[in-house]
Design a protein around this motif. Structure first.
Motif, PDB file in Angstrom:
ATOM      1  N   LEU A 191      33.545  45.236  38.310  1.00 47.12           N
ATOM      2  CA  LEU A 191      33.019  43.900  38.592  1.00 47.12           C
ATOM      3  C   LEU A 191      33.459  42.926  37.511  1.00 47.12           C
ATOM      4  CD1 LEU A 191      31.249  42.047  40.301  1.00 47.12           C
ATOM      5  CD2 LEU A 191      29.284  42.768  38.915  1.00 47.12           C
ATOM      6  N   GLN A 192      33.358  43.339  36.256  1.00 50.42           N
ATOM      7  CA  GLN A 192      33.799  42.482  35.153  1.00 50.42           C
ATOM      8  C   GLN A 192      35.294  42.208  35.242  1.00 50.42           C
ATOM      9  OE1 GLN A 192      32.575  44.672  31.674  1.00 50.42           O
ATOM     10  NE2 GLN A 192      30.405  44.600  32.232  1.00 50.42           N
ATOM     11  N   ALA A 193      36.067  43.250  35.561  1.00 49.19           N
ATOM     12  CA  ALA A 193      37.523  43.078  35.641  1.00 49.19           C
ATOM     13  C   ALA A 193      37.907  42.129  36.764  1.00 49.19           C
ATOM     14  CB  ALA A 193      38.192  44.432  35.837  1.00 49.19           C
ATOM     15  N   SER A 194      37.200  42.216  37.886  1.00 52.26           N
ATOM     16  CA  SER A 194      37.534  41.360  39.031  1.00 52.26           C
ATOM     17  C   SER A 194      37.281  39.891  38.728  1.00 52.26           C
ATOM     18  CB  SER A 194      36.719  41.783  40.261  1.00 52.26           C
ATOM     19  OG  SER A 194      35.342  41.468  40.102  1.00 52.26           O
ATOM     20  N   GLN A 195      36.430  39.618  37.745  1.00 53.08           N
ATOM     21  CA  GLN A 195      36.150  38.233  37.368  1.00 53.08           C
ATOM     22  C   GLN A 195      37.192  37.680  36.408  1.00 53.08           C
ATOM     23  OE1 GLN A 195      32.226  38.869  35.816  1.00 53.08           O
ATOM     24  NE2 GLN A 195      31.243  38.823  37.837  1.00 53.08           N
ATOM     25  N   ARG A 196      38.053  38.586  35.893  1.00 51.05           N
ATOM     26  CA  ARG A 196      39.075  38.155  34.934  1.00 51.05           C
ATOM     27  C   ARG A 196      40.491  38.248  35.477  1.00 51.05           C
ATOM     28  NH1 ARG A 196      36.486  41.908  31.886  1.00 51.05           N
ATOM     29  NH2 ARG A 196      38.383  43.168  31.918  1.00 51.05           N
ATOM     30  N   GLN A 197      40.728  39.141  36.414  1.00 54.91           N
ATOM     31  CA  GLN A 197      42.097  39.357  36.873  1.00 54.91           C
ATOM     32  C   GLN A 197      42.128  39.517  38.383  1.00 54.91           C
ATOM     33  OE1 GLN A 197      42.057  43.441  34.774  1.00 54.91           O
ATOM     34  NE2 GLN A 197      43.652  43.693  36.315  1.00 54.91           N
ATOM     35  N   SER A 198      43.273  39.161  38.953  1.00 53.88           N
ATOM     36  CA  SER A 198      43.490  39.304  40.390  1.00 53.88           C
ATOM     37  C   SER A 198      44.827  39.997  40.570  1.00 53.88           C
ATOM     38  CB  SER A 198      43.505  37.934  41.078  1.00 53.88           C
ATOM     39  OG  SER A 198      43.909  38.048  42.421  1.00 53.88           O
ATOM     40  N   ALA A 199      44.775  41.296  40.784  1.00 52.56           N
ATOM     41  CA  ALA A 199      46.024  42.052  40.837  1.00 52.56           C
ATOM     42  C   ALA A 199      45.894  43.202  41.820  1.00 52.56           C
ATOM     43  CB  ALA A 199      46.375  42.584  39.448  1.00 52.56           C
ATOM     44  N   PRO A 200      46.999  43.519  42.525  1.00 51.59           N
ATOM     45  CA  PRO A 200      46.978  44.678  43.429  1.00 51.59           C
ATOM     46  C   PRO A 200      46.604  45.958  42.707  1.00 51.59           C
ATOM     47  CG  PRO A 200      48.959  43.356  43.764  1.00 51.59           C
ATOM     48  CD  PRO A 200      48.282  42.813  42.552  1.00 51.59           C
ATOM     49  N   GLU A 201      47.013  46.064  41.431  1.00 54.40           N
ATOM     50  CA  GLU A 201      46.720  47.286  40.688  1.00 54.40           C
ATOM     51  C   GLU A 201      45.223  47.529  40.588  1.00 54.40           C
ATOM     52  OE1 GLU A 201      48.717  44.873  39.650  1.00 54.40           O
ATOM     53  OE2 GLU A 201      50.701  45.822  39.739  1.00 54.40           O
ATOM     54  N   LEU A 202      44.442  46.460  40.447  1.00 51.27           N
ATOM     55  CA  LEU A 202      42.991  46.617  40.340  1.00 51.27           C
ATOM     56  C   LEU A 202      42.405  47.102  41.657  1.00 51.27           C
ATOM     57  CD1 LEU A 202      40.492  46.310  38.563  1.00 51.27           C
ATOM     58  CD2 LEU A 202      40.280  43.964  39.400  1.00 51.27           C
ATOM     59  N   VAL A 203      42.851  46.542  42.778  1.00 54.04           N
ATOM     60  CA  VAL A 203      42.368  46.976  44.086  1.00 54.04           C
ATOM     61  C   VAL A 203      42.709  48.447  44.310  1.00 54.04           C
ATOM     62  CG1 VAL A 203      42.596  46.651  46.581  1.00 54.04           C
ATOM     63  CG2 VAL A 203      42.488  44.661  45.068  1.00 54.04           C
ATOM     64  N   ASN A 204      43.924  48.826  44.003  1.00 56.84           N
ATOM     65  CA  ASN A 204      44.326  50.229  44.173  1.00 56.84           C
ATOM     66  C   ASN A 204      43.537  51.152  43.254  1.00 56.84           C
ATOM     67  OD1 ASN A 204      46.320  49.949  46.185  1.00 56.84           O
ATOM     68  ND2 ASN A 204      47.802  49.233  44.688  1.00 56.84           N
ATOM     69  N   GLU A 205      43.260  50.683  42.035  1.00 50.53           N
ATOM     70  CA  GLU A 205      42.515  51.510  41.086  1.00 50.53           C
ATOM     71  C   GLU A 205      41.084  51.731  41.565  1.00 50.53           C
ATOM     72  OE1 GLU A 205      40.823  51.246  36.540  1.00 50.53           O
ATOM     73  OE2 GLU A 205      42.647  50.113  37.028  1.00 50.53           O
ATOM     74  N   ILE A 206      40.429  50.681  42.037  1.00 50.43           N
ATOM     75  CA  ILE A 206      39.068  50.816  42.556  1.00 50.43           C
ATOM     76  C   ILE A 206      39.044  51.781  43.734  1.00 50.43           C
ATOM     77  CG2 ILE A 206      37.168  49.596  43.696  1.00 50.43           C
ATOM     78  CD1 ILE A 206      37.953  47.107  42.102  1.00 50.43           C
ATOM     79  N   ASP A 207      40.036  51.670  44.589  1.00 53.32           N
ATOM     80  CA  ASP A 207      40.093  52.540  45.764  1.00 53.32           C
ATOM     81  C   ASP A 207      40.259  53.998  45.358  1.00 53.32           C
ATOM     82  OD1 ASP A 207      40.281  52.482  48.783  1.00 53.32           O
ATOM     83  OD2 ASP A 207      42.118  53.558  48.324  1.00 53.32           O
ATOM     84  N   LEU A 208      41.156  54.238  44.399  1.00 55.56           N
ATOM     85  CA  LEU A 208      41.443  55.609  43.986  1.00 55.56           C
ATOM     86  C   LEU A 208      40.289  56.217  43.199  1.00 55.56           C
ATOM     87  CD1 LEU A 208      43.515  57.934  43.757  1.00 55.56           C
ATOM     88  CD2 LEU A 208      44.355  56.825  41.666  1.00 55.56           C
ATOM     89  N   LYS A 209      39.728  55.446  42.259  1.00 63.02           N
ATOM     90  CA  LYS A 209      38.733  56.002  41.347  1.00 63.02           C
ATOM     91  C   LYS A 209      37.326  56.031  41.944  1.00 63.02           C
ATOM     92  CE  LYS A 209      41.321  56.786  37.671  1.00 63.02           C
ATOM     93  NZ  LYS A 209      42.633  56.347  38.103  1.00 63.02           N
ATOM     94  N   LEU A 210      37.036  55.184  42.938  1.00 59.60           N
ATOM     95  CA  LEU A 210      35.688  55.167  43.507  1.00 59.60           C
ATOM     96  C   LEU A 210      35.671  55.328  45.022  1.00 59.60           C
ATOM     97  CD1 LEU A 210      33.717  52.459  41.456  1.00 59.60           C
ATOM     98  CD2 LEU A 210      33.423  54.933  41.437  1.00 59.60           C
ATOM     99  N   LEU A 211      36.328  54.424  45.732  1.00 57.54           N
ATOM    100  CA  LEU A 211      36.172  54.397  47.186  1.00 57.54           C
ATOM    101  C   LEU A 211      36.670  55.669  47.858  1.00 57.54           C
ATOM    102  CD1 LEU A 211      37.236  50.700  47.898  1.00 57.54           C
ATOM    103  CD2 LEU A 211      34.921  51.629  47.740  1.00 57.54           C
ATOM    104  N   MET A 212      37.653  56.321  47.273  1.00 57.69           N
ATOM    105  CA  MET A 212      38.197  57.543  47.875  1.00 57.69           C
ATOM    106  C   MET A 212      37.470  58.806  47.425  1.00 57.69           C
ATOM    107  SD  MET A 212      42.320  56.876  47.886  1.00 57.69           S
ATOM    108  CE  MET A 212      42.612  58.550  48.485  1.00 57.69           C
TER     109      MET A 212
END
Length: 686
Positions: free
Chosen positions: A307-328
């Motif tokens: 949540l903190q990172a999403s308020q500072r950066q907008s990058a595909p890498e962050l979306v992929n990281e959230i998906d891999l580390k949590l959503l999956m």
């Protein structure tokens, strides 16, 4: 025109399974969860890839930038979160080349280093790249106490390290102190030389040696060396904590994490952030906190970090990281720290589930239990309730009733999704006028390019199913994309509409070509021979309809064959020759015969008049004709039997003739027409 280009042209249709892996890309508002690649739509849909829904929600929070342009639907998640960068003209010279040149390094040496660095890398080796090398060279250039020789030697040694990771440097590439004894480094350069030695240890996986050297460098007065050494101590400690925690397949075993080094990593990150509040490595150091939270297995802490990172950066890498580390991760259903993730997972659990899906379907009672998580996001909970009614309860009236009133002006992704679900519910009720009104109102409401594509698809499907196909192609129609118009022409349109669009000078060349091809193909397969001749009269011959006949079985040009059939539809030789044309041009399994599914665009009834016939149908007519000449009947028997060669499945049409009938054809050919060349050529039946 050769066969391969024809098929390639036809396989560009979005509704066909022409990909290398056979995966279809259906044009529909409701995909299937098991659909390969989880192709996406620009609204919060259960069947989107979780990364698609996450990106849409982050975009609403101004924490992610979606593509500015339109994407034909459905799109892949990579196209949404990592859109291709447009052509910005010729690329300028690599900045590392110019910087290295100013320090006395020849271009060939730098180019070789850059090429070596562009090879595949992972883990700690990723940071051994031209960007980090450029930062080192920039520090050299900005340190006035260094001599020209110092800068040249140190720059050469740093470039030699590029692309070298996990193994010692090649002996010819030089060591950190180099082999040029004639020009020793000055005392001011020793810190930079030690940094290169420490970095070499780090990239070779010699973390203890690297740690000791970086700790010494952290006492340096030179600002770049001091800050970079402080940052690298974090990475060394992190690598020490995890060096025994991954198996050969890359799976993490948390029990094997070195807890002392884990805690040291956390402290070093805290120290760095305190000492360098605007540091050059601040984003990276903060990002490493997420890795520590992942090592700890604390999903709530990790979600808060995201949540903190999403308020500072907008990058595909962050979306992929959230998906891999949590959503999956199996069992992860959401987070109180980041309720957006609960919404994404709840949508996932509203899919039509198959046995491969590890997530249990969402139950309506769970939404009540989750209400506290959405206390500050009431519209999210309302949307989940709406989607639950649509996908689970199928209470379409309730979905329509719960949808907010449509105002004026652009809609964010959540509000747009609410309106899309309302339109889908109206369509599910077959309330076509109301559904059409909904889509047209949204199209007039300043949609984004992505939203506009979905609305064009939705309106096209509604007009198709409500018997207003011509409205799709009206001059004032908001449906402008050939992506949606061409399938309707190919699979649904009657002959008059095909004829009109084939001649429409305002339409694209591709659309007119498809309309013309479809019209001609269906005229032949539906027995509309006279119109085929009339439509082609005065038009230039186009492939594949410029066929000039065959030699083995004497056939004239296609136009002469069709002229005969227009006069005598059951003429045996002409029917055989029409079959010969289809065989020669590879049209037996034309993509036009592979109709879309009933719930997709162009999945309604084909309005082209007449009954569709195949090559085998024509042969059977000749076989059954008592007036057919012997040669024509023998040829028809020969070809009809060969339709099933060699697998026993019909390759000339959809009908299945029993093997006993094929045996009877074979016996007839051998016994009654045994002297014909066709009987002599055929040795088996299938």
């Amino acid at each position: 025109m050769k066969l391969t280009p024809l098929w390639l042209a036809l396989c560009s249709l979005p509704v066909l399974a022409c990909g290398p892996d056979g995966c279809e890309t259906p044009l529909t508002l409701q995909l299937t969860a098991a659909q390969c690649h989880l192709n996406g739509l620009p609204f919060l849909s259960p069947d989107n890839d979780t990364r698609t829904n996450l990106a849409l929600l982050l975009a609403d929070e101004q924490a992610f930038s979606l593509p500015d342009g339109a994407l034909p639907l459905p799109f892949t998640v990579d196209a949404l979160i990592s859109p291709a960068v447009g052509d910005t003209g010729p690329a300028g010279p690599d900045p590392l080349l110019a910087l290295a040149s100013s320090l006395g390094i020849d271009a060939a040496t730098t180019e070789a280093a850059i090429t070596r660095a562009n090879s595949w890398s992972e883990g700690r080796c990723i940071s051994n790249n031209p960007v980090s090398a450029e930062a080192f060279l920039q520090a050299l250039a900005q340190t006035p106490s260094l001599t020209t020789s110092d800068r040249s030697q140190l720059a050469s040694q740093r470039l030699a390290m590029l692309g070298q990771c996990g193994q010692p440097l090649d002996a010819t590439e030089s060591t950190p102190q180099g082999e040029n004894k004639a020009a020793p480094l000055s005392p001011a350069a020793q810190g930079f030389a030690d940094y290169l030695t420490a970095s070499q240890h780090f990239y070779q996986g010699e973390f203890v040696q690297a740690d000791a050297l970086f700790a010494t460098l952290a006492e340096q007065d030179q600002p770049w060396l001091k800050e970079t050494a402080d940052y690298m101590r974090i990475r060394v400690a992190l690598n020490l904590s995890q060096q025994n925690a991954f198996d050969d397949w890359g799976s993490l075993d948390r029990s094997r994490i070195d807890q002392a080094q884990w805690q040291r990593s956390e402290q070093l990150i805290s120290d760095y952030r305190a000492h360098y509040p605007k540091g050059r490595y601040l984003d990276s150091a903060t990002g490493l906190l997420r890795r520590l939270a992942w090592f700890k297995g604390d999903n709530e802490l990790l979600a808060s970090r995201y949540l903190q990172a999403s308020q500072r950066q907008s990058a595909p890498e962050l979306v992929n990281e959230i998906d891999l580390k949590l959503l999956m991760q199996p069992g992860f259903t959401g987070s109180a720290a980041m309720p957006m993730l609960t919404l994404v997972q709840d949508l996932r659990r509203l899919r039509i589930h198959d046995s491969w899906d590890e997530w249990q379907p969402l139950q309506a009672a769970e939404l009540t239990q989750q209400a506290p998580q959405f206390a500050r996001h009431a519209p999210w909970l309302a949307y989940l309730e709406q989607t639950s009614r649509y996908y689970l309860a199928k209470d379409y009236d309730a979905v329509v009733a719960a949808a907010p009133a449509l105002g004026t002006g652009p809609l964010d992704n959540l509000a747009f999704s609410q309106q899309v679900l309302k339109g889908m519910a109206l369509a599910a009720r077959q309330a076509w006028p109301a559904a059409e009104q909904q889509w047209r109102a949204l199209l007039a409401n300043q949609p984004t390019p992505l939203q506009d594509q979905l609305l064009q698809l939705a309106l096209a499907m509604t007009l198709e199913r409500s018997g207003q196909l011509a409205q799709v192609f009206a001059k004032e129609s908001p449906i402008r994309s050939d992506h949606y118009r061409i399938p309707l022409l190919e699979y649904v349109a009657p002959a008059p509409l095909l004829r009109r669009m084939a001649r429409d000078e305002q339409a694209s060349d591709l659309l007119r070509q498809r309309a013309s091809y479809t019209l001609s193909y269906k005229q032949l397969t539906h027995g509309d021979y006279q119109d085929f001749l009339q439509d082609r009269a005065g038009s230039p011959a186009t492939a594949p309809f410029d066929w000039q006949g065959s030699q083995d079985y004497q056939c004239p040009a296609l136009t002469e064959v069709v002229t005969t059939l227009a006069r005598t539809p059951n003429a045996p030789r002409a029917l055989n020759c029409l079959g010969e044309f289809f065989l020669a041009q590879g049209l037996d399994w034309d993509p036009l015969l592979s109709r879309p599914g009933a719930d997709t665009l162009a999945g309604s009834q084909d309005l082209f008049a007449g009954k569709q016939r195949s090559r085998l149908d024509w042969y059977q007519k000749v076989i059954a004709n008592p007036k057919a000449a012997k040669e024509d009947k023998a040829y028809a028997l020969y070809r009809a039997i060969n339709c099933y060669a060699p697998s026993g499945s019909n390759g000339c049409g959809s009908q299945q003739v029993p093997v006993n009938q094929r045996k009877a054809w074979f016996n007839t050919l051998k016994q009654q027409y045994g002297t014909s060349q066709w009987a002599k050529q055929l040795k088996y039946y299938w």
